[in-house]
Write a protein that holds these residues in place. Structure first.
Motif, mmCIF file in Angstrom:
data_model
loop_
_atom_site.group_PDB
_atom_site.id
_atom_site.type_symbol
_atom_site.label_atom_id
_atom_site.label_comp_id
_atom_site.label_asym_id
_atom_site.label_seq_id
_atom_site.Cartn_x
_atom_site.Cartn_y
_atom_site.Cartn_z
ATOM 1 N N GLY A 12 0.791 -1.228 0.000
ATOM 2 C CA GLY A 12 0.000 0.000 0.000
ATOM 3 C C GLY A 12 0.823 1.277 0.000
ATOM 4 O O GLY A 12 0.351 2.334 0.392
ATOM 5 N N LEU A 13 2.073 1.168 -0.442
ATOM 6 C CA LEU A 13 2.988 2.312 -0.409
ATOM 7 C C LEU A 13 3.423 2.632 -1.838
ATOM 8 O O LEU A 13 3.927 1.759 -2.535
ATOM 9 N N ALA A 14 3.199 3.859 -2.287
ATOM 10 C CA ALA A 14 3.544 4.195 -3.663
ATOM 11 C C ALA A 14 4.309 5.504 -3.715
ATOM 12 O O ALA A 14 4.001 6.444 -2.996
ATOM 13 N N TYR A 15 5.328 5.553 -4.563
ATOM 14 C CA TYR A 15 6.155 6.750 -4.716
ATOM 15 C C TYR A 15 5.956 7.324 -6.115
ATOM 16 O O TYR A 15 6.081 6.614 -7.110
ATOM 17 N N LEU A 16 5.644 8.606 -6.178
ATOM 18 C CA LEU A 16 5.442 9.283 -7.454
ATOM 19 C C LEU A 16 6.656 10.168 -7.718
ATOM 20 O O LEU A 16 6.914 11.108 -6.987
ATOM 21 N N THR A 17 7.396 9.843 -8.768
ATOM 22 C CA THR A 17 8.675 10.510 -9.009
ATOM 23 C C THR A 17 8.504 11.966 -9.425
ATOM 24 O O THR A 17 7.490 12.356 -9.991
ATOM 25 N N LYS A 18 9.547 12.773 -9.152
ATOM 26 C CA LYS A 18 9.520 14.164 -9.595
ATOM 27 C C LYS A 18 9.940 14.267 -11.056
ATOM 28 O O LYS A 18 9.765 15.295 -11.691
ATOM 29 N N ASP A 19 10.534 13.185 -11.588
ATOM 30 C CA ASP A 19 11.106 13.224 -12.928
ATOM 31 C C ASP A 19 10.191 12.481 -13.884
ATOM 32 O O ASP A 19 10.450 11.355 -14.261
ATOM 33 N N ARG A 20 9.059 13.122 -14.239
ATOM 34 C CA ARG A 20 8.037 12.361 -14.958
ATOM 35 C C ARG A 20 8.481 11.932 -16.339
ATOM 36 O O ARG A 20 8.010 10.940 -16.859
ATOM 37 N N LYS A 21 9.400 12.681 -16.974
ATOM 38 C CA LYS A 21 9.802 12.307 -18.327
ATOM 39 C C LYS A 21 10.814 11.168 -18.336
ATOM 40 O O LYS A 21 10.848 10.370 -19.255
ATOM 41 N N GLU A 22 11.680 11.130 -17.324
ATOM 42 C CA GLU A 22 12.733 10.123 -17.332
ATOM 43 C C GLU A 22 12.374 8.893 -16.504
ATOM 44 O O GLU A 22 12.848 7.807 -16.769
ATOM 45 N N LYS A 23 11.571 9.080 -15.458
ATOM 46 C CA LYS A 23 11.306 7.955 -14.569
ATOM 47 C C LYS A 23 9.822 7.667 -14.399
ATOM 48 O O LYS A 23 9.464 6.669 -13.785
ATOM 49 N N GLY A 24 8.981 8.561 -14.901
ATOM 50 C CA GLY A 24 7.563 8.404 -14.615
ATOM 51 C C GLY A 24 6.750 7.761 -15.726
ATOM 52 O O GLY A 24 5.965 6.863 -15.480
ATOM 53 N N LEU A 25 6.950 8.219 -16.954
ATOM 54 C CA LEU A 25 6.072 7.781 -18.040
ATOM 55 C C LEU A 25 6.883 7.295 -19.232
ATOM 56 O O LEU A 25 7.987 7.774 -19.480
ATOM 57 N N LEU A 26 6.307 6.322 -19.945
ATOM 58 C CA LEU A 26 6.906 5.878 -21.200
ATOM 59 C C LEU A 26 6.402 6.826 -22.280
ATOM 60 O O LEU A 26 5.272 6.712 -22.737
ATOM 61 N N LEU A 27 7.257 7.782 -22.676
ATOM 62 C CA LEU A 27 6.796 8.872 -23.535
ATOM 63 C C LEU A 27 6.412 8.389 -24.931
ATOM 64 O O LEU A 27 5.625 9.030 -25.611
ATOM 65 N N CYS B 97 -3.218 1.664 -8.115
ATOM 66 C CA CYS B 97 -3.053 0.517 -7.213
ATOM 67 C C CYS B 97 -3.653 0.805 -5.832
ATOM 68 O O CYS B 97 -3.402 0.056 -4.884
ATOM 69 N N ASP B 98 -4.453 1.854 -5.724
ATOM 70 C CA ASP B 98 -5.132 2.205 -4.472
ATOM 71 C C ASP B 98 -4.207 2.199 -3.253
ATOM 72 O O ASP B 98 -4.407 1.439 -2.314
ATOM 73 N N PRO B 99 -3.167 3.015 -3.260
ATOM 74 C CA PRO B 99 -2.235 3.006 -2.140
ATOM 75 C C PRO B 99 -2.847 3.604 -0.877
ATOM 76 O O PRO B 99 -3.771 4.415 -0.945
ATOM 77 N N LYS B 100 -2.328 3.168 0.265
ATOM 78 C CA LYS B 100 -2.741 3.746 1.542
ATOM 79 C C LYS B 100 -1.823 4.912 1.919
ATOM 80 O O LYS B 100 -2.182 5.772 2.703
ATOM 81 N N ILE B 101 -0.611 4.850 1.388
ATOM 82 C CA ILE B 101 0.355 5.922 1.616
ATOM 83 C C ILE B 101 0.914 6.326 0.255
ATOM 84 O O ILE B 101 1.388 5.477 -0.500
#
Lengths: 340, 507
Positions: free
Chosen positions: B336-351, B419-423
């Motif tokens: 239930g733990l998810a981290y949203l990166t600050k680097d959306r172009k390099e680490k977040g999304l498949l452009l 993924c419905d995280p709790k945190i």
């Protein structure tokens, strides 16, 4: 909560786009077949087509494995040598087992089992060295390519390893016999192709391969076990090489230093002609199979005609590869739309 | 246009520029002019047409109608960056430097000085050294670009532009990735360039900076020219209003009081990890905990370690009361733990992929039925996410790289929430996005917390930390120097802890 107060997402009617990239290899194969027929109508005789399919099975099966490796951003140069080494060990094991198991089916099954284990093992070594060892795939597989090649030369003492004559008799049907009019190697090819297609296009594993090839960092941050998936692609590649070897050994019943030479390049060529992107992130099993067929067809046509020397087979294949990639490069679809 | 923007003084002038991409109009008769020695800020929400206007002014796009005047004469700018020869230089957001080459090689790339057919390294090095000295940048011409910080790389881009006798410098969000200190150094450079008579177009979402550095401000909204005014007549609030076209008094949502008795969902004790020395804190159910501090103070590193993206070297992490060790990212997600990166172009999304595979990638096991991916369920999830997060795309089949920054960020948020995280740990939730989308994201975070989800917000933007967090942990050099709550959450106090002027003994 966010609600779409003024939703500007206009839903355009989705028209089925005819994608030249996907259609290209099929069109190329069709054109080749027409050329073959025009040069010699015997090209489409049942005997020749069966022969063509059987020949393409080796490269085709290996290329299905290579599609996974390349889609996930890797490369495997060792497959040709790996096939030779596996063939060599298979023959040694089967010859050695004649004393205890006889010359019947059990010996052949033992040989096949050994091939599968060796294929998986060799693939795992390539995968582990690239992921855990953090060495570039090109270097790792360049190294193992040399190792496997020299091993088979060593086992054969510079000559040829030959399968026991009676075992060969038992094993022979695997290459030469047919089922429902198609030779066994073609059935294996079909089975591997279907499994490969399902695995790449329908499962989470396939999606993970594509994601890793597209951007490894994104994959890592998306809870994908990147090392495990990448290693598995090499294991699949090894398994495919084992299957190809199992159907290849009964063809000649021998292995030598010249077995499987340049198969790695033919497999990679089949993958690329089929539209898979060499740097990863986009893979097509269907294209790979067409690519393998195209490569074999060229050789076949040259055998049929005196127009071009058969020795220029490599030249024709090389030209096809370059033209195929060139056609993929120039963005046909975008040409009419203008840049964005 | 008003009288003071008369054409005679302008170096470059856009007159009634319109631009359409295919049938889609992007700019409607926009005019703007840049005078020598002025900083002209261009502001607007994502998708307002700023990038397009910049690209037209530097020749990367041709206008559909209207004209570009250079020194009062109507010109057609050469394409693909060739307008650098006319003294118009565009510095892209993604810096355009060859990472493996040296500073000197980069500055002279494509116009190397030669003597007798060989490279004249001595002369080039001397020129680059002189420029570096002028700027007061403590790097050597022989340094490799890959060894420099982002701020230094930016300076190298500027040196490159200056050495090409740039008269107009167009900069796309130059300060987005800079720390406050680096931004100050950067502004001093801009002042020097101004004195040298260079006209600067400056795009930024940081309205305080715009107020501080710009002489004039042009505001675009939905492809329309809204106004051009001297910045002394504007306040950041007024700019934001003009960008959005409505009052923005409710940028930050009303905050529910944090329940101090709620269960502790995450308890970190004496955590040691790469760039993290000794960090302890707790997070309660439904709480929004801010992490502030200078860039490089270890905020991101703390959560990369907790979420399995970096090794934990010491200390303990208790998740919902259970001690966890050696989690990988998938374990963390399942817990239930998810981290949203600050680097959306390099680490977040498949452009290069579409929205659907991007949305479901993080929670993909959820979409597997009988060993196969359930594409129908994926489609449903995408429709739901587009509605819930207000993702605006012309077409669902568009590749994600073509979405605007704000829409990418919303999609990334949707991907993590799938993924419905709790945190949820959200690193720089609003980097490089417009004020309207910011507001949506703040309200979304508040709604999450009200639903009982615990949120960690890592941010370098002080106002948003102050605006939405119940408590704020301030980090410095891999340690937490203070955890603030209530009235103590203010800019002064945070700055003191971040700068190391204050430190509280933590249990």
């Amino acid at each position: 909560m966010m609600t779409a107060s003024d939703n500007t997402a206009t839903s355009k009617p989705r028209r089925p786009t005819v994608d030249l990239k996907t259609l290209g290899p099929a069109v190329a194969l069709l054109i080749l077949c027409i050329i073959g027929f025009l040069l010699n109508p015997a090209f489409i005789s049942e005997g020749n087509l069966t022969n063509l399919l059987t020949r393409s099975a080796f490269i085709g099966i290996i290329a299905v494995g290579a599609t996974f490796v390349i889609t996930a951003g890797g490369i495997d140069l060792s497959v040709g040598s790996m096939a030779a080494a596996i063939a060599g060990v298979m023959i040694i094991v089967m010859d050695g087992a004649v004393e205890t198991l006889g010359t019947g089916v059990p010996t052949v099954l033992l040989g096949c089992g050994v091939a599968v284990i060796l294929g998986i093992g060799a693939g795992w070594i390539n995968g582990a060295l690239t992921t855990k060892g953090k060495i570039e795939a090109f270097i790792v597989t360049l190294g193992t390519m040399g190792i496997y090649r020299s091993l088979v030369t060593y086992f054969a003492d510079g000559g040829t390893l030959s399968l026991d004559f009676d075992v060969r008799g038992t094993y022979r049907p695997v290459y030469y016999d047919s089922f429902l009019g198609l030779p066994f190697p073609v059935w294996v090819f079909i089975a591997v192709a279907i499994c490969g297609w399902l695995l790449l296009n329908r499962t989470a594993f396939g999606r993970y391969c594509t994601a890793i090839g597209s951007n490894e960092a994104v994959a890592r941050y998306s809870a994908i076990n990147v090392d495990r998936v990448k290693t598995l692609t090499y294991v699949i590649q090894g398994l495919c090489v084992a299957f190809a070897t199992i159907i290849y050994v009964p063809r000649l019943g021998s292995a030598s230093a010249s077995t499987g030479v340049l198969w790695e390049l033919e497999a990679i060529a089949a993958v690329i002609i089929g539209g898979t992107v060499l740097k990863g992130g986009y893979g097509r099993i269907g294209g790979t199979i067409l690519g393998a067929l195209i490569l074999t067809t060229i050789g076949n046509i040259l055998n049929f005609t005196d127009l071009i020397s058969n020795y220029l087979n490599g030249t024709m294949q090389g030209l096809i590869i370059i033209v195929a990639v060139f056609l993929q490069r120039s963005d046909w679809k975008l040409a009419g739309r203008g840049k964005s | 246009m008003s009288l003071e923007t008369s054409a005679s003084a302008a170096v470059i002038e856009a007159v009634n520029i319109s631009k359409s991409f295919g049938p889609v109009p992007v700019l409607f008769s926009v005019s703007m002019d840049i005078r020598p020695g002025e900083v002209h800020a261009l502001i607007g929400e994502n998708g307002a047409g700023k990038s397009t206007l910049m690209k037209i002014l530097s020749g990367f796009h041709d206008p559909t109608s209207g004209q570009i005047r250079l020194d009062g004469k109507s010109v057609s700018l050469p394409p693909n960056g060739a307008s650098e020869k006319l003294g118009i230089v565009l510095i892209h957001q993604e810096l355009n430097l060859a990472e493996q080459m040296t500073v000197e090689e980069n500055v002279f790339l494509g116009r190397e000085l030669k003597s007798h057919g060989l490279l004249d390294r001595k002369a080039m090095r001397a020129i680059v050294q002189r420029h570096l000295d002028e700027i007061g940048l403590g790097i050597s011409p022989t340094d490799r670009i890959s060894d420099l910080t982002i701020a230094q790389k930016q300076m190298v881009e500027i040196v490159k532009a200056v050495s090409r006798n740039a008269r107009i410098l167009i900069m796309d969000e130059p300060t987005a990735v800079l720390t406050e200190e680096e931004t100050e150094v950067f502004f001093r450079q801009v002042e020097k360039l101004k004195q040298g008579g260079v006209g600067i177009i400056f795009v930024s979402h940081k309205l305080n900076e715009v107020k501080a550095i710009a002489d004039r401000v042009t505001i675009l909204r939905d492809g329309q020219w809204i106004d051009t005014r001297p910045s002394k007549d504007l306040t950041p609030d007024l700019m934001a209003q003009m960008m959005v076209g409505r009052e923005l008094s409710d940028l930050y949502p009303p905050m529910d009081e944090a329940d101090v008795d709620a269960e502790v969902v995450l308890d970190v004790r004496n955590l040691v990890a790469p760039s993290v020395r000794d960090v302890s804190f707790t997070l309660r159910r439904g709480e929004i905990l801010g992490f502030s501090g200078l860039i490089g103070s270890g905020r991101t590193a703390v959560f990369e370690a907790i979420c399995g993206l970096a090794p934990i070297e010491g200390g303990s992490v208790r998740l919902f009361g259970r001690e966890v060790r050696h989690m990988n990212v998938a374990d963390a997600r399942d817990a239930g733990l998810a981290y949203l990166t600050k680097d959306r172009k390099e680490k977040g999304l498949l452009l290069d992929k579409k929205m659907r595979p991007n949305l479901t990638l993080f929670a993909l096991p959820k979409f597997v039925k009988n060993f196969a991916i359930d594409t129908k369920a994926e489609e449903t999830a995408l429709k739901r996410a587009i509605r819930r997060f207000d993702v605006r795309a012309l077409d669902e089949e568009i590749t994600v790289g073509k979405l605007s920054g704000g829409n990418q960020q919303k999609l990334l948020l949707a991907k993590i929430m799938e993924c419905d995280p709790k945190i949820v740990i959200i690193d720089e939730p609003t980097r490089g996005i417009d004020v309207g989308t910011k507001q949506q994201i703040y309200h979304f975070i508040a709604a999450l917390a009200a639903d009982g989800v615990s949120v960690v917000v890592i941010s370098s933007e002080m106002p948003e930390i102050i605006g939405i967090c119940h408590r704020v942990a301030v980090m410095r050099e891999g340690r937490i120097t203070g955890i603030l709550s209530g009235d103590r959450i203010n800019e002064n106090e945070i700055m003191r802890y971040a700068a190391g002027l204050k430190r509280e003994e933590l249990h």
